[in-house]
Design an enzyme around this catalytic site. Sequence first.
Site, PDB file in Angstrom:
ATOM      1  N   CYS A  56       0.819  -1.212   0.000  1.00 53.65           N
ATOM      2  CA  CYS A  56       0.000   0.000   0.000  1.00 53.65           C
ATOM      3  C   CYS A  56       0.858   1.268   0.000  1.00 53.65           C
ATOM      4  O   CYS A  56       1.719   1.430   0.874  1.00 53.65           O
ATOM      5  CB  CYS A  56      -0.901  -0.026   1.235  1.00 53.65           C
ATOM      6  SG  CYS A  56      -1.788   1.506   1.520  1.00 53.65           S
ATOM      7  N   TYR A 187      -5.440   6.482  -8.985  1.00 54.03           N
ATOM      8  CA  TYR A 187      -6.635   5.709  -8.647  1.00 54.03           C
ATOM      9  C   TYR A 187      -7.853   6.238  -9.409  1.00 54.03           C
ATOM     10  O   TYR A 187      -8.741   5.478  -9.793  1.00 54.03           O
ATOM     11  CB  TYR A 187      -6.902   5.771  -7.136  1.00 54.03           C
ATOM     12  CG  TYR A 187      -5.947   4.923  -6.333  1.00 54.03           C
ATOM     13  CD1 TYR A 187      -6.257   3.606  -6.007  1.00 54.03           C
ATOM     14  CD2 TYR A 187      -4.726   5.436  -5.889  1.00 54.03           C
ATOM     15  CE1 TYR A 187      -5.386   2.818  -5.270  1.00 54.03           C
ATOM     16  CE2 TYR A 187      -3.846   4.658  -5.157  1.00 54.03           C
ATOM     17  CZ  TYR A 187      -4.182   3.354  -4.846  1.00 54.03           C
ATOM     18  OH  TYR A 187      -3.306   2.583  -4.123  1.00 54.03           O
TER      19      TYR A 187
END
Length: 346
Positions: A56, A187
């Site tokens: 992440c 994203y």
Amino acid sequence: MTQGSYVATGSGEFNRDTNYITTRITSRTRGAEDGGGGRQFPVEPGRYRLIVARACPWANRTIIVRRLLGLERVLSIGFCGPTHDARSWTFDLDPGGVDPVLGIPRLQDAYFKRDPDYPKGITVPAIVEVATGAVVTNDFAQMTLDFSTEWTEYHREGAPQLYPEPLRAEIDEVARRVYTEVNNGVYRCGFAGSQEAYDAAYDRLFTALDWLTERLSTQRYLVGDTITEADVRLFTTLARFDPVYHGHFKCNRSKLAEMDVLWAYARDLFQTPGFGDTIDFVQIKQHYYIVHSDINPTQIVPKGPDLANWLTPHGRESLGGRPFGDGTPPGPTPEGERVPAGHSAG
């Protein structure tokens, strides 16, 4: 393993839920106005455990800052595996699939300890109070700033100033644009649910990367002549660009390796102690290509790209700058926290 759904619906534009647990761990008394609900969480060695996943980018920031500041001896760390199901990150890397300090198999257990009806996503990074087993905060943006400003009593000798007071306004301004346009911008491309939303996201992302290219063409770091919080925040996205975002998220105007200034800047940081030694390319690719099954239904993880070029000379020394300012590089990564052999460049 049942995966969640990530592609945006409705207008097709991805909007990140940024309503995090804003409780802070501080060196001074704070009250409910800081999100603590009236309870205070003071900085205290050994009291908390930082839970991360190497895959992440938001968690990767905390790994880097913790290492640069030398907080390893006062703030333990637990690593979730690179993949998770729709419910929670898990501790499948640990013996028996249980975190050895918290004694839990899923990070959701710590969230439910705080709030049995916790309604939102189970995210990393999270800081858990060891004695209660409850999450204190998952506010990743504030977390690293507090490492720099609230944990100063426990910084290592020679720790760099990642958030120096005279530069905070500029760091905040640059970091804000990096977040909205780049960190979250990739994203916005990858999770777009319509062609129109994707096209707009793509243009925003590469407009910002062009701005960063111009800024970094004449200075070694984003703000001032040393590494700051702003560089940490940009680096974790750049490190994932070619292995994931270029293909998986369709951010494909050009690879990072084809953007000369940003590629040299990223290699400069990668080769700086505390940065590249936190990057696990294997886990990064496993996470995105397996977990985002609505984008990649086959869940096939690509073998490439070649990573050896991360260690090639970058030439950024010619711009001057002092990576750690008046400080020093961190020492070797502690045993048990090293990226597994074969998972990074070189």
